[in-house]
Enzyme design. Structure first.
Site, PDB file in Angstrom:
ATOM      1  CB  ALA A  64      61.263  71.976  24.346  1.00 45.12           C
ATOM      2  CB  CYS A  81      77.469  80.261  17.266  1.00 45.98           C
ATOM      3  SG  CYS A  81      78.574  81.471  17.971  1.00 45.98           S
TER       4      CYS A  81
HETATM    5  C1  UGA Z   1      77.397  77.653  20.530  1.00 40.96           C
HETATM    6  C2  UGA Z   1      78.014  76.307  20.923  1.00 40.96           C
HETATM    7  O1  UGA Z   1      77.308  75.755  22.034  1.00 40.96           O
HETATM    8  C3  UGA Z   1      79.487  76.460  21.286  1.00 40.96           C
HETATM    9  O2  UGA Z   1      80.069  75.191  21.564  1.00 40.96           O
HETATM   10  C4  UGA Z   1      80.223  77.122  20.117  1.00 40.96           C
HETATM   11  O3  UGA Z   1      81.582  77.351  20.410  1.00 40.96           O
HETATM   12  C5  UGA Z   1      79.569  78.466  19.817  1.00 40.96           C
HETATM   13  O4  UGA Z   1      78.175  78.240  19.483  1.00 40.96           O
HETATM   14  C6  UGA Z   1      80.292  79.089  18.644  1.00 40.96           C
HETATM   15  O5  UGA Z   1      80.214  78.535  17.559  1.00 40.96           O
HETATM   16  O6  UGA Z   1      81.013  80.066  18.827  1.00 40.96           O
HETATM   17  P1  UGA Z   1      76.458  79.758  21.890  1.00 40.96           P
HETATM   18  O7  UGA Z   1      76.026  80.318  20.592  1.00 40.96           O
HETATM   19  O8  UGA Z   1      77.173  80.635  22.853  1.00 40.96           O
HETATM   20  O9  UGA Z   1      77.423  78.480  21.686  1.00 40.96           O
HETATM   21  O10 UGA Z   1      75.149  79.269  22.602  1.00 40.96           O
HETATM   22  P2  UGA Z   1      74.518  77.878  23.046  1.00 40.96           P
HETATM   23  O11 UGA Z   1      74.653  77.723  24.494  1.00 40.96           O
HETATM   24  O12 UGA Z   1      74.972  76.786  22.177  1.00 40.96           O
HETATM   25  O13 UGA Z   1      72.981  78.185  22.714  1.00 40.96           O
HETATM   26  C7  UGA Z   1      72.569  78.419  21.367  1.00 40.96           C
HETATM   27  C8  UGA Z   1      71.082  78.631  21.287  1.00 40.96           C
HETATM   28  O14 UGA Z   1      70.398  77.413  21.510  1.00 40.96           O
HETATM   29  C9  UGA Z   1      70.521  79.611  22.300  1.00 40.96           C
HETATM   30  O15 UGA Z   1      69.554  80.404  21.673  1.00 40.96           O
HETATM   31  C10 UGA Z   1      69.888  78.728  23.355  1.00 40.96           C
HETATM   32  O16 UGA Z   1      68.820  79.373  24.021  1.00 40.96           O
HETATM   33  C11 UGA Z   1      69.388  77.582  22.489  1.00 40.96           C
HETATM   34  N1  UGA Z   1      69.248  76.306  23.218  1.00 40.96           N
HETATM   35  C12 UGA Z   1      70.334  75.717  23.788  1.00 40.96           C
HETATM   36  C13 UGA Z   1      68.018  75.694  23.276  1.00 40.96           C
HETATM   37  O17 UGA Z   1      67.010  76.211  22.743  1.00 40.96           O
HETATM   38  N2  UGA Z   1      67.896  74.491  23.910  1.00 40.96           N
HETATM   39  C14 UGA Z   1      68.956  73.886  24.503  1.00 40.96           C
HETATM   40  O18 UGA Z   1      68.763  72.784  25.067  1.00 40.96           O
HETATM   41  C15 UGA Z   1      70.197  74.508  24.441  1.00 40.96           C
END
Ligand code: UGA
Length: 471
Positions: free
Chosen positions: A271, A279
């Site tokens: 959270a 993405c």
């Molecule tokens: C995301 C997907 O995880 C990848 O599998 C996908 O390939 C990629 O998009 C894409 O479409 O190219 P990414 O955008 O690099 O990857 O980042 P994430 O690690 O997914 O995080 C996304 C956002 O969610 C970040 O702002 C992160 O801080 C937030 N987040 C993530 C949370 O707030 N809570 C979580 O538990 C996990």
């Protein structure tokens, strides 16, 4: 195999470098000549752990090259990976004009039959349009184009490892030759014949990744459905965090226990400020548009988006409640990137938070180990520091907006002694609340109210010991 990669952004660079590492002969192109010039001189225009070393090694081994002549790249490759951007239009729909341009270029330049692999994130049925465009604009009548979809699941910050050690490889195809070619391209990765280079932080798994062969439409849908599910999971965790604050429960205890159920799983239940980056927000929007166009109810997705937008409001409310008047206050910001291990600030919550604080008259200083140059170009009225302690010095409040591990290791006792008012508002639940309170901080985060802190979450910082509040 001779492979061309069109588009040298995150996806293109990691794909091109990864395929060269896997043994193929790769040529990459981009319509930004400065980017290609930089890459030719060995400068990698993005921060992505391990990418620069691997790129340099493959260039030295002459398995990877760059050209600003897109026609040359098209003619070279037996398979062409389309890795161009599909940014959101005002409507939320994906802008597919770059894909259309590339399709017309390939149709005009190709002198022999080719496999065209769609790797950019696109809405379902784009592959069908791509096929039609290649047909219509084909200049050499004898040339045959086979289209396939091969969505990528790279996360920024771990993209190289994700590429070399994926948990699944999806290939959407409509003919046997394309399937055979894509199996061949991914063979070293699928068979794990190709080992983790020593400089990577470790192979996550020795199990072979799943190869899933689908139709093109299914492959395209898998990508949007996966990213949207992750977004919904995050918004759900954030809704539970709000509930925790109201009922005096601890979000980390709740999500930890939920995640032990294999049907739920522990990941993507952090959270905080919600999902940002280039993405998840755009893919949820594009998926909503696709659902609406298809006459499918998109309510769940819209709600996930709405919960996500509210995170910024809730965070600002926390700031106002603790700081009272924001005007003329010195606010320090730790972290600008949309998440740790990247310099990417696209759709980063930090931007909106800082804009609103500046609009309310706060004086903002900021530190981020990778993202300051990019941020200063769009937010020039912030004072940037090359050092995190400088940001805290004399500040009335310190905000944590990115979960960089470095911030955990800071000497929080030192920060306590230099702040104008020892107030920390942690948008990423990065620090240990008990330890922060022990040090004397006024400390707020998401879903972890004071009354919900059980004893084991409050490590005893005995008098002589390090006063660091590392979580
Ligand atoms: C995301 C997907 O995880 C990848 O599998 C996908 O390939 C990629 O998009 C894409 O479409 O190219 P990414 O955008 O690099 O990857 O980042 P994430 O690690 O997914 O995080 C996304 C956002 O969610 C970040 O702002 C992160 O801080 C937030 N987040 C993530 C949370 O707030 N809570 C979580 O538990 C996990």
């Amino acid at each position: 195999m001779r492979i061309s990669v069109i588009g040298c952004g995150y996806v293109g660079l990691v794909t091109g470098t990864g395929l060269a590492e896997a043994g193929h002969q790769v040529i990459c192109t981009d319509n930004d000549p400065e980017r290609i010039a930089a890459l030719k001189s060995g400068v990698v225009p993005i921060y992505e752990p391990h990418l620069d070393t691997m790129l340099a090694e493959n260039r030295r081994a002459q398995k990877l090259s760059f050209t600003s002549d897109a026609g040359e790249a098209v003619r070279e490759g037996e398979a062409i990976f389309i890795c161009v951007g599909t940014p959101p239009l005002e409507t939320g729909e994906a802008d597919l004009s770059a894909i259309d341009n590339v399709a017309r270029l390939i149709a005009a330049e190709a002198c022999e039959s080719k496999l065209i692999v769609e790797k950019s994130t696109v809405p379902a049925q784009t592959g069908q349009q791509l096929k039609r465009t290649l047909e219509v604009y084909r200049r050499n009548a004898g040339v045959e184009f086979r289209v396939a979809s091969n969505p990528e699941f790279l996360r920024e910050g771990t993209a190289v490892e994700d590429f070399l050690h994926p948990d699944r490889v999806i290939i959407g195809v409509e003919d046997e030759t394309s399937e055979k070619q894509l199996r061949e391209i991914y063979r070293p990765i699928l068979e794990r014949r190709f080992h983790c280079p020593v400089h990577l932080s470790g192979c996550p798994s020795t199990q072979s990744p799943a190869l899933v062969v689908t139709t093109i439409n299914s492959a395209e849908l898998i990508k949007h459905a996966s990213n949207s599910f992750l977004a919904m999971k995050i918004s759900y965790a954030n809704m539970i965090a709000d509930m925790c604050e109201k009922v005096g429960a601890n979000i980390q205890e709740v999500t930890h226990a939920m995640g032990l159920d294999p049907r739920i799983g522990p990941r993507f239940l952090e959270a905080g400020l919600g999902f940002g980056g280039f993405c998840l927000p755009k893919d949820v929007q594009a998926f909503i548009q696709l659902a609406e166009r298809s006459g499918v109810d998109s309510g769940m997705l819209k709600e996930a988006e709405r919960v996500n937008r509210r995170r910024i409001d809730l965070f600002l409310e926390k700031i106002r409640q603790s700081l009272w008047v924001v005007k003329d206050k010195q606010v320090g910001v730790l972290g600008l990137a949309f998440k740790a291990n990247t310099d990417d600030i696209r759709f980063a919550p930090s931007l909106e938070i800082i804009r609103r604080l500046l609009a309310e008259g706060a004086q903002v200083r900021a530190y981020d180990q990778e993202a300051m140059d990019r941020t200063s170009a769009i937010l020039p009225h912030v004072r940037y520091s090359r050092e995190p302690y400088e940001v805290a010095d004399g500040a009335d409040a310190l905000l944590i907006l990115t979960e960089w591990q470095e911030f955990r290791q800071l000497d929080w006792a030192r920060i306590y002694s230099t702040m104008g008012r020892p107030l920390v508002i942690d948008g990423r639940n990065l620090l240990n609340p008990g330890a922060m309170l022990d040090l004397g901080f006024e400390y707020y985060s998401f879903g972890r109210p004071i009354e919900a802190l059980t004893q084991h979450l409050i490590p005893s910082l005995d008098s002589g010991a390090s006063a660091r509040a590392s979580a």
